[in-house]
Design a protein around this motif. Structure first.
Motif, PDB file in Angstrom:
ATOM      1  N   PRO A 463      -7.261  31.682 112.717  1.00 26.99           N
ATOM      2  CA  PRO A 463      -6.163  32.435 113.338  1.00 26.99           C
ATOM      3  C   PRO A 463      -5.830  31.874 114.724  1.00 26.99           C
ATOM      4  CG  PRO A 463      -8.209  33.616 113.674  1.00 26.99           C
ATOM      5  CD  PRO A 463      -8.565  32.298 113.005  1.00 26.99           C
ATOM      6  N   GLN A 464      -4.576  32.067 115.129  1.00 23.47           N
ATOM      7  CA  GLN A 464      -4.132  31.674 116.468  1.00 23.47           C
ATOM      8  C   GLN A 464      -3.142  32.702 116.965  1.00 23.47           C
ATOM      9  OE1 GLN A 464      -2.448  27.743 116.262  1.00 23.47           O
ATOM     10  NE2 GLN A 464      -4.333  26.776 115.563  1.00 23.47           N
ATOM     11  N   THR A 465      -2.997  32.793 118.299  1.00 25.12           N
ATOM     12  CA  THR A 465      -2.001  33.662 118.904  1.00 25.12           C
ATOM     13  C   THR A 465      -1.491  33.036 120.189  1.00 25.12           C
ATOM     14  OG1 THR A 465      -1.527  35.873 119.784  1.00 25.12           O
ATOM     15  CG2 THR A 465      -3.764  35.018 120.117  1.00 25.12           C
ATOM     16  N   THR A 466      -0.222  33.273 120.487  1.00 22.17           N
ATOM     17  CA  THR A 466       0.365  32.728 121.714  1.00 22.17           C
ATOM     18  C   THR A 466      -0.007  33.542 122.937  1.00 22.17           C
ATOM     19  OG1 THR A 466       2.396  33.992 121.300  1.00 22.17           O
ATOM     20  CG2 THR A 466       2.314  31.713 120.499  1.00 22.17           C
ATOM     21  N   SER A 467      -0.469  34.764 122.733  1.00 23.55           N
ATOM     22  CA  SER A 467      -0.903  35.611 123.844  1.00 23.55           C
ATOM     23  C   SER A 467      -1.841  36.671 123.308  1.00 23.55           C
ATOM     24  CB  SER A 467       0.291  36.253 124.554  1.00 23.55           C
ATOM     25  OG  SER A 467       1.065  37.028 123.645  1.00 23.55           O
ATOM     26  N   GLY A 468      -2.600  37.336 124.199  1.00 22.54           N
ATOM     27  CA  GLY A 468      -3.607  38.276 123.758  1.00 22.54           C
ATOM     28  C   GLY A 468      -4.800  37.533 123.178  1.00 22.54           C
ATOM     29  N   THR A 469      -5.675  38.267 122.520  1.00 22.09           N
ATOM     30  CA  THR A 469      -6.884  37.671 121.952  1.00 22.09           C
ATOM     31  C   THR A 469      -7.119  38.179 120.544  1.00 22.09           C
ATOM     32  OG1 THR A 469      -8.264  39.421 122.903  1.00 22.09           O
ATOM     33  CG2 THR A 469      -7.990  37.401 124.206  1.00 22.09           C
ATOM     34  N   GLY A 493      -3.473  43.131 125.161  1.00 20.94           N
ATOM     35  CA  GLY A 493      -3.542  43.273 126.609  1.00 20.94           C
ATOM     36  C   GLY A 493      -2.230  43.812 127.143  1.00 20.94           C
ATOM     37  N   ASN A 494      -1.684  43.161 128.165  1.00 18.28           N
ATOM     38  CA  ASN A 494      -0.422  43.608 128.766  1.00 18.28           C
ATOM     39  C   ASN A 494       0.783  42.856 128.217  1.00 18.28           C
ATOM     40  OD1 ASN A 494      -1.727  45.461 130.514  1.00 18.28           O
ATOM     41  ND2 ASN A 494      -2.216  43.803 131.954  1.00 18.28           N
ATOM     42  N   GLU A 495       0.580  42.055 127.199  1.00 20.72           N
ATOM     43  CA  GLU A 495       1.675  41.258 126.654  1.00 20.72           C
ATOM     44  C   GLU A 495       2.660  42.124 125.868  1.00 20.72           C
ATOM     45  OE1 GLU A 495       2.044  38.230 127.486  1.00 20.72           O
ATOM     46  OE2 GLU A 495       0.093  37.955 128.454  1.00 20.72           O
ATOM     47  N   LYS A 496       3.923  41.696 125.866  1.00 27.00           N
ATOM     48  CA  LYS A 496       4.975  42.424 125.170  1.00 27.00           C
ATOM     49  C   LYS A 496       5.394  41.754 123.862  1.00 27.00           C
ATOM     50  CE  LYS A 496       5.194  45.579 128.291  1.00 27.00           C
ATOM     51  NZ  LYS A 496       4.641  46.926 127.984  1.00 27.00           N
ATOM     52  N   VAL A 497       4.945  40.532 123.634  1.00 29.83           N
ATOM     53  CA  VAL A 497       5.251  39.837 122.384  1.00 29.83           C
ATOM     54  C   VAL A 497       4.176  38.791 122.155  1.00 29.83           C
ATOM     55  CG1 VAL A 497       6.726  38.116 123.500  1.00 29.83           C
ATOM     56  CG2 VAL A 497       7.037  38.633 121.057  1.00 29.83           C
ATOM     57  N   ALA A 498       3.847  38.583 120.905  1.00 29.23           N
ATOM     58  CA  ALA A 498       2.873  37.551 120.546  1.00 29.23           C
ATOM     59  C   ALA A 498       3.244  36.980 119.192  1.00 29.23           C
ATOM     60  CB  ALA A 498       1.458  38.120 120.511  1.00 29.23           C
ATOM     61  N   GLU A 499       3.152  35.655 119.069  1.00 30.69           N
ATOM     62  CA  GLU A 499       3.350  34.977 117.794  1.00 30.69           C
ATOM     63  C   GLU A 499       1.980  34.660 117.218  1.00 30.69           C
ATOM     64  OE1 GLU A 499       6.147  34.520 116.300  1.00 30.69           O
ATOM     65  OE2 GLU A 499       7.698  34.721 117.858  1.00 30.69           O
ATOM     66  N   LEU A 500       1.623  35.328 116.111  1.00 29.44           N
ATOM     67  CA  LEU A 500       0.338  35.110 115.467  1.00 29.44           C
ATOM     68  C   LEU A 500       0.518  34.202 114.259  1.00 29.44           C
ATOM     69  CD1 LEU A 500       0.206  38.049 116.902  1.00 29.44           C
ATOM     70  CD2 LEU A 500      -1.775  38.404 115.437  1.00 29.44           C
ATOM     71  N   LEU A 516       2.573  33.775 109.265  1.00 25.15           N
ATOM     72  CA  LEU A 516       3.134  33.950 110.608  1.00 25.15           C
ATOM     73  C   LEU A 516       3.459  35.418 110.826  1.00 25.15           C
ATOM     74  CD1 LEU A 516       5.733  31.020 110.536  1.00 25.15           C
ATOM     75  CD2 LEU A 516       3.400  30.918 111.424  1.00 25.15           C
ATOM     76  N   TYR A 517       3.362  35.868 112.070  1.00 22.18           N
ATOM     77  CA  TYR A 517       3.662  37.274 112.357  1.00 22.18           C
ATOM     78  C   TYR A 517       4.103  37.408 113.807  1.00 22.18           C
ATOM     79  CZ  TYR A 517       3.319  42.330 111.647  1.00 22.18           C
ATOM     80  OH  TYR A 517       3.608  43.668 111.509  1.00 22.18           O
ATOM     81  N   LYS A 518       5.212  38.092 114.021  1.00 20.14           N
ATOM     82  CA  LYS A 518       5.692  38.357 115.377  1.00 20.14           C
ATOM     83  C   LYS A 518       5.324  39.785 115.745  1.00 20.14           C
ATOM     84  CE  LYS A 518       9.663  37.711 118.398  1.00 20.14           C
ATOM     85  NZ  LYS A 518      11.046  37.178 118.465  1.00 20.14           N
ATOM     86  N   TRP A 519       4.371  39.915 116.694  1.00 23.91           N
ATOM     87  CA  TRP A 519       3.930  41.245 117.113  1.00 23.91           C
ATOM     88  C   TRP A 519       4.705  41.682 118.349  1.00 23.91           C
ATOM     89  CZ3 TRP A 519       2.098  42.957 121.772  1.00 23.91           C
ATOM     90  CH2 TRP A 519       1.633  44.285 121.794  1.00 23.91           C
ATOM     91  N   THR A 520       5.193  42.905 118.312  1.00 20.44           N
ATOM     92  CA  THR A 520       5.766  43.570 119.482  1.00 20.44           C
ATOM     93  C   THR A 520       5.200  44.983 119.519  1.00 20.44           C
ATOM     94  OG1 THR A 520       7.687  44.255 118.191  1.00 20.44           O
ATOM     95  CG2 THR A 520       7.899  42.226 119.474  1.00 20.44           C
TER      96      THR A 520
END
Length: 521
Positions: A463-469, A493-500, A516-520
């Motif tokens: 797995p990978q993410t552009t932000s958060g953990t 965390g405090n992120e408002k968007v992440a591409e997983l 792929l998944y776009k988290w908001t």
């Protein structure tokens, strides 16, 4: 911001709910009667017809000032509501080619409700085109007061064939509203739609809806299983000529040839646009209170890149409009897919979402550089089409030039090309019991690798993410699906968007399509 598109159950027969497009975007003003006949007066609309006729008309039309279609209707039908419109039905015994023992016949839609523009329709026979004559007697009327004697013409058309039962003609394809069309394969109900062209989808300035101003229907020969429909596209920004060679069956296939003639430079053009509905599923139901497990026409965007990578992006119903772009060069294909095929996936006796088609677009030839775009629009219910995907060329379309795009569309149960890779069977997202700041993800993988890999194969998730953990990754066998389940916790965390993203792998490398998944929030 782009508007969602209202849907109504307006097409008769067993094909299910269909689309009612926006009653806007056709023109900035009302056209005069003289302007409204502008298309019909273009040289070549009637008479000798060749495969280049509509292209030549579109080319000439692009050089002339845009004149929108006349939307004026007699007072008796000027303000039809949904039920009144449905009460005007085309008579089966008046269908074009009815009783001629061909594989196809054609019925037509009345004007009114959201479908006000008059659409010119021609029959092509023995190399000659002639208008399909209109008469109010072609229709039956639940309310006789709605039968007017004016020469109103038609709003669109439906194609019929014996797709499910030999000798029983059933509707399988519709062209109705703006440049929208939709189709089904054998045993399916209507779901998502396609369009001839998109311009400015997702733009805060608003979207321009092109319109098919005219159709030419080639009369098929006896025992021929393909019907050819030509369409003339028109809008303030572009004209176009389309040829659809349509073969219904277990998968209904459209071979599409299009020529576009921009009137202005277009930087946000959409080629082969797909439009569907995603209300909720197990991956996204945080703001939905509904008794069913899921409700959607499509569950994911799937892409096969020009480099051969297979991507699977579950759809969402976001709180705010979301725009995603997947850069590519000469893509092998993309589509809005409905993989869930079990009644218990939806539990809806009326809408039968498990019978809705997937739609896969296969580019023919080199489409060059660009993006597969995905627009996800918030919707409070399943009445609205809120998902749009299309190919956006990298280079703008320039006024005065011609652009040709050829592609094949597959309306059916799944992607038409088998894969040796494991596929995403389901995505589930929920709360983490002891940590309200985290989200729990469960991704099931099924498919070919699990049929032949040794029982002691070591699987792991990457797995990978552009932000958060990402933490607590688990991979375990799921014998219920003859595959594997992977789970992890995502802490934004405090992120408002992440591409997983994630792929399932063995010690020898990845074996699955890329999830792929776009988290908001």
């Amino acid at each position: 911001m782009s508007s969602s598109i209202q849907r109504r159950d307006i097409i008769k027969g067993g094909a299910g709910a269909t689309l009612a497009t926006l009653a806007q975007g056709f023109s900035a003003r009302k056209a005069s009667a003289a302007e409204a006949s502008h298309v019909a007066q273009m040289a070549g609309a009637t008479g000798a017809f060749t495969q280049d006729t509509v292209r030549q008309i579109a080319k000439r039309l692009a050089a002339a000032p845009y004149a929108g279609p006349d939307q004026t209707l007699p007072a008796a039908i000027d303000n039809l509501n949904f039920d009144q419109f449905r009460g005007i039905e085309y008579r089966e015994d008046k269908a074009l080619w009815y009783g001629e023992h061909l594989d196809f016949d054609v019925e037509f839609f009345p004007r009114g409700f959201l479908y006000r523009p008059r659409i010119d329709i021609y029959e092509v026979k023995d190399g000659q085109s002639a208008p399909v004559p209109y008469s109010p007697d072609l229709f039956s009327y639940a309310d006789p007061a709605l039968k007017v004697q004016d020469n109103l013409g038609f709003a669109g058309l439906r194609l019929r064939t014996a797709i499910n039962t030999p000798g029983v003609m059933e509707e399988f394809c519709v062209f109705l509203g703006a440049s929208y069309f939709r189709a089904v394969a054998k045993g399916q109900n209507y779901g998502l739609s396609a369009r001839g062209f998109a311009n400015g989808t997702g733009d805060a300035k608003g979207e321009e809806f092109a319109l098919f101003r005219a159709f030419w229907l080639e009369k098929p020969a006896l025992n021929v299983d393909t019907i050819v429909v030509h369409g003339l596209l028109d809008s303030p920004s572009v004209t176009g000529a389309f040829s659809f060679s349509i073969r219904p069956g277990d998968t209904t296939i459209f071979d599409v040839k299009s020529s576009l003639f921009p009137r202005v430079e277009m930087k946000q053009s959409g080629i082969a646009p797909l439009t569907g509905m995603f209300y909720f599923d197990s991956n996204d139901r945080n703001h939905v209170d509904d008794w069913r497990p899921a409700a959607h026409d499509s569950e994911a965007l799937q892409i096969w890149t020009g480099a051969g990578q297979q991507l699977f992006r579950p759809l969402r119903n976001p709180l705010d409009l979301q725009f995603s772009a997947f850069a590519d060069v000469s893509p092998h294909g993309f589509g809005l897919m409905q993989r869930r095929r079990n009644f218990h996936d939806f539990e809806d006796l009326a809408l039968n979402y498990e019978k809705r088609p997937s739609l896969w677009v296969e580019p023919i030839g080199d489409w060059g550089e660009g993006w597969v775009d995905l627009v996800e629009i918030p919707t409070p219910n399943e009445v609205n089409d809120n998902i749009v995907s299309f190919w956006r060329p990298k280079a703008p379309l320039v006024a005065g030039k011609e652009y040709n795009f050829t592609y094949r569309m597959y309306w059916g149960a799944d992607n038409p090309f088998p894969t040796s890779q494991a596929r995403v069977g389901a995505t589930r997202v929920g709360a983490v019991t002891d940590d309200k700041t985290a989200r729990f993800f469960a991704i099931d993988f099924t498919g070919e690798p699990f049929k032949h890999l040794p029982a002691d194969t070591h699987f792991h998730l990457i797995p990978q993410t552009t932000s958060g953990t990402i933490r607590n990754v688990v991979v375990e066998s799921n014998p219920n699906i003859k595959g594997w389940r992977t789970t992890f916790e995502f802490v934004p965390g405090n992120e408002k968007v992440a591409e997983l993203q994630a792929v399932l792998a063995t010690d020898d490398g990845p074996i699955s399509e890329k999830w792929l998944y776009k988290w908001t929030p």
